[in-house]
Design an enzyme around this catalytic site. Sequence first.
Site, PDB file in Angstrom:
ATOM      1  N   SER A 236       7.584  -2.778   3.272  1.00  0.00           N
ATOM      2  CA  SER A 236       7.973  -1.772   4.343  1.00  0.00           C
ATOM      3  C   SER A 236       8.099  -0.186   3.905  1.00  0.00           C
ATOM      4  CB  SER A 236       9.061  -2.185   4.989  1.00  0.00           C
ATOM      5  OG  SER A 236       9.258  -3.444   5.280  1.00  0.00           O
ATOM      6  N   SER A 274       5.106  -6.214   6.767  1.00  0.00           N
ATOM      7  CA  SER A 274       5.598  -5.032   6.478  1.00  0.00           C
ATOM      8  C   SER A 274       6.252  -4.369   7.876  1.00  0.00           C
ATOM      9  CB  SER A 274       4.183  -3.856   6.038  1.00  0.00           C
ATOM     10  OG  SER A 274       4.699  -2.675   5.711  1.00  0.00           O
ATOM     11  N   ASP A 276       6.816  -1.140   9.325  1.00  0.00           N
ATOM     12  CA  ASP A 276       6.432   0.627   8.899  1.00  0.00           C
ATOM     13  C   ASP A 276       6.920   1.428  10.338  1.00  0.00           C
ATOM     14  OD1 ASP A 276       5.163  -0.418   6.635  1.00  0.00           O
ATOM     15  OD2 ASP A 276       3.598  -1.000   7.835  1.00  0.00           O
TER      16      ASP A 276
END
Length: 338
Positions: A236, A274, A276
């Site tokens: 992340s 992830s 983000d």
Amino acid sequence: MQIPRRARELGVIVGTLPTGPLNAITDVPGVRVGQATISSGDLHTGVTAIVPDGFADGLPAAVAVGNGYGKLVGSTQVDELGVIETPVLLTGTLSVFRVADALLTWLLDRDARATSLNPIVGETNDGHLSDIRRRPITPEHVHAALGSASSELPLEGCAGAGTGTTALGFKAGIGTASRTTGSGLVGSGTIDSGGVDSGTGGSGVVGVLVQANFSGTLTVLGTPIPAPPLDADGNSCMIVVATDLPLDARQLGRVARRAVFAMGRVGSDFSPGSGDYAIAFSTNRTPAFTDRDLKPVFQATTESVEEALLNSLTTATTTTGFQGRTAHAVPHDLIRLR
């Protein structure tokens, strides 16, 4: 052990725009950063606080989600109202709720009349190097980070919320950078009674702070630098963009999306796991830009994010943590350009 260096000290010059004096998010007037770090044995985690002046009155803001595999407390109200009304705090995944509660206590202590507050707390998973299930962050850590916030260059690498993070196969952490935009960014304001164009964008600063913890192949100025596979939990990235330019919430949303795009410049693979996120805010409450004014702001944002991500790597140090796992610092000789 190599000495932590910022990317520019290694000859890596990202983009063409000039940096601010510190090349940091704290180059934006009125923006301060404080951190609390836990680094001992099986625990490598912490808190990073971005504290803008005037937050209690609401500052224009927006959130961009590259992939929503994360826990960004308070994001829906930012989407709905287009403002932040608290500092922005970053920490490890399973501590995010304790940090939000401690931030709320800190805010209530400051305002005896408050009955509704929207704490903003983001996270990345530092479980590769830290015993994340212990949730070691206490209110004292949160209050220490907030209380120590200053306009100096923030610590990078293994500090605060970046103490236990890894990125692109190497030890990473906190990184920061800034860019100044030139004059001539004329907005769409009006002429006041004194003959001053209240809508002139003028020059300003875009500053970025990142908490880097994502996968991919490290890429420096377009050159891939493969690393040995790193079996790390959590993929992340949290990006905070601050500016003193007069942007409204919609325009800040456009800026925040460019901040997420910039992860690709350093080699992010935007993994399905992830989380983000980018949060962009302005300390200027008088929106004055037209959309055609935004090109240099976009450039300032992408250059700052790229450099901040590289700084998060080059300033980090090799760390051994939970269950003896080790994340190695990127060897500077691999990327040194001078």
